[in-house]
Design a protein around this motif. Sequence first.
Motif, PDB file in Angstrom:
ATOM      1  N   GLU A 191       0.942  -1.031   0.096  1.00 58.48           N
ATOM      2  CA  GLU A 191       0.043   0.141   0.049  1.00 58.48           C
ATOM      3  C   GLU A 191       1.038   0.881  -0.290  1.00 58.48           C
ATOM      4  O   GLU A 191       0.062   2.156  -0.409  1.00 58.48           O
ATOM      5  N   ASP A 192       1.929   1.217   0.415  1.00 58.99           N
ATOM      6  CA  ASP A 192       3.135   2.590   1.057  1.00 58.99           C
ATOM      7  C   ASP A 192       3.460   2.689  -0.291  1.00 58.99           C
ATOM      8  O   ASP A 192       4.421   3.402  -0.147  1.00 58.99           O
ATOM      9  N   ALA A 193       3.982   1.715  -1.071  1.00 61.47           N
ATOM     10  CA  ALA A 193       4.700   1.771  -2.185  1.00 61.47           C
ATOM     11  C   ALA A 193       4.570   2.707  -2.861  1.00 61.47           C
ATOM     12  O   ALA A 193       2.935   3.915  -3.788  1.00 61.47           O
ATOM     13  N   GLY A 194       5.246   3.655  -4.478  1.00 60.31           N
ATOM     14  CA  GLY A 194       5.396   4.048  -5.081  1.00 60.31           C
ATOM     15  C   GLY A 194       4.741   4.131  -5.791  1.00 60.31           C
ATOM     16  O   GLY A 194       5.175   2.463  -6.657  1.00 60.31           O
ATOM     17  N   LYS A 195       3.858   3.691  -6.979  1.00 61.11           N
ATOM     18  CA  LYS A 195       3.081   3.147  -7.878  1.00 61.11           C
ATOM     19  C   LYS A 195       2.130   3.827  -8.805  1.00 61.11           C
ATOM     20  O   LYS A 195       2.082   5.084  -8.346  1.00 61.11           O
ATOM     21  N   LEU A 196       2.857   3.665  -9.972  1.00 56.23           N
ATOM     22  CA  LEU A 196       2.585   3.776 -11.842  1.00 56.23           C
ATOM     23  C   LEU A 196       2.116   3.658 -12.968  1.00 56.23           C
ATOM     24  O   LEU A 196       2.538   2.733 -12.899  1.00 56.23           O
ATOM     25  N   VAL A 197       1.164   3.619 -12.613  1.00 50.70           N
ATOM     26  CA  VAL A 197      -0.078   2.859 -14.257  1.00 50.70           C
ATOM     27  C   VAL A 197      -0.103   3.208 -15.328  1.00 50.70           C
ATOM     28  O   VAL A 197       0.070   4.986 -15.622  1.00 50.70           O
ATOM     29  N   ILE A 198       0.785   2.797 -16.160  1.00 51.44           N
ATOM     30  CA  ILE A 198       0.782   3.907 -18.109  1.00 51.44           C
ATOM     31  C   ILE A 198       0.633   2.844 -18.639  1.00 51.44           C
ATOM     32  O   ILE A 198      -0.346   1.752 -19.010  1.00 51.44           O
ATOM     33  N   LEU A 199      -0.475   3.801 -19.350  1.00 48.89           N
ATOM     34  CA  LEU A 199      -1.413   3.400 -20.445  1.00 48.89           C
ATOM     35  C   LEU A 199      -1.329   3.991 -21.570  1.00 48.89           C
ATOM     36  O   LEU A 199      -1.084   4.419 -21.900  1.00 48.89           O
ATOM     37  N   GLU A 200      -1.849   3.307 -22.514  1.00 48.83           N
ATOM     38  CA  GLU A 200      -1.750   3.898 -23.830  1.00 48.83           C
ATOM     39  C   GLU A 200      -3.337   4.788 -23.901  1.00 48.83           C
ATOM     40  O   GLU A 200      -4.238   3.503 -24.458  1.00 48.83           O
TER      41      GLU A 200
END
Length: 426
Positions: free
Chosen positions: A190-199
Motif C-alpha cells: 500500500e505504501d509503495a510508489g506506483k505508476l500505471v502506464i496506459l496508451e
Amino acid sequence: MTEGISQPDQPETLEGGSKDLFSKFDDIIQMREGLLASGIEDPFNLVMEKVLSPTRAICNGRDTILLGTYNYMGMTFDPDVIDAGKQALADFGTGTTGSRVLNGTYQGHRECEEALKEFYAMDHAMVFSTGYLANLGIISTIAGKGDYIILDIDSHASIWDGCAMGNAEVVPFKHNDVEAMEKRLRRLPEDAGKLVILEGVYSMLGDVAPLKEMVAVAKKYGAMVLVDEAHSMGFIGENGRGVVEDAGVIDDVDFIIGTFSKSVGTVGGFCVSNHPKFEILRLVCRPYVFTASLPPSVVATAETSIRKLMHGHNKRAHLWENSKRLHKGLTQMGFELGTKEPQSAIVAVIMPDLEKGAMMWEALLKEGLYVNLARPPATPANMTLLRCSLCAEHSDEEVGTILGMFERAGKATGILGQTSDQSEGS
C-alpha cells in the motif's frame, strides 16, 4: 544476400574464442535475407524520392498513395506551418547546439510549451527532442528503484525502455484487461510508489484503451497515471486532446505524453501535467538535460500546427469518415482486421504469415499504395500486419482507390478468394 552481414552457418565466435556480439540477431538476419532472396523488395527500406503532399509521394519512380505515415491530420504541408518554419530558420539559424538547461532554450521552445499548455488546458509542459525521449525521460525519472510500474503488456518500446532505465519493478498485465490490472495493483504494498502506464490508442492494432475504468482503478489503489496519447492527439476527443478527453478522465491523469511526429506533422515529444512539482523534472530528467534541444524551425512548426489543431473540428470529422469507410470496405472484402469496429485512424489488416504479408505489401506498392508491414516481435501475438494510417487529407476518391488496390492485391496474392465481389471502390 546482403554484403557485410554474417551468415548463420558461420562460426559464432571470434578470434580468441570471444562470443560474436551480433549472434543474437541471427534470426532477424535470416528472416530479412529470406525475404530478399525470394525477390521481394525490402519492405523496411523504402525510399521516398519526392513527397508531393500529405497523401502522395514518388516511390521507386511511381506516384504512390501514402497510407502508412501517421500524418493523421495532414499538417506536413500546411502553408502556415511551413511559413513559420521558414521564418524561424531565417531568424534563429539551423540549430541550438545545446541542451535546454544550457543554451538550448530559445523563445520558440517556450512558445511551443505555451501552445501545449493551452491545447491541453494544463499547468505545465516540457518539450523533448523526440516522443521516444519523452517516455524514456519521464518514466525513468519519476519511477525508480523500489517503485512499481503497472503497464499494459502491449506497451510501446519507448515505455518499456523507460521502465528499464529507471530500474523500477515492472508489473505487466494482459492487454486492455481492467480486471487483470486491478489484480496486479491489489498485490502491491500500500505504501509503495506506483505508476500505471496506459496508451490511448495502441499503435499496432489501432484499438483504444478503456481509460475510464482503468483510471478509476488506478486511483482506487493510490497510483499515479501516465497516458501516452501519441496516436490520438489531434484526432480523438472534442478538442483533439485524445482518449483521455473522450473518456472524460483528462483531469484525473497525472501525465500525458505525446509526440509531434504524428498529428502535429513534425518531430519532437512532450509531456503535460498539472502536478505542482513538475518543473523540477527540467533539472533531474536525464534525456531532457543531456540532449540537444530541437532546432528553432522545428518548434516553430510544432507550435503553429498545435494552435491550428485546436480548430480542427472539420478535419477530425473527415478523418473519422475515412476510417469508417476503409474499415467497412476491407471487412466486406473478407480481410481480417485488428478491430471489429473502427476505433482510431489506424486500420490493421492481419496477414496469414510474414511471407504472405510481404507479398501483399509488395503487391500494394506495385499498385501505387504504401502501407506499413509490421512483424513480430513488435506486433502482439506474433501477428504480421499491414498497418494502414489514414489522413484527414485523404480524399473520398483516394479512399475508394485504396479499396480497389487492396482487392486486386488480395486476389493476386491469394489472400482473398477469387469470387469476392462485395468491395467498395472496385
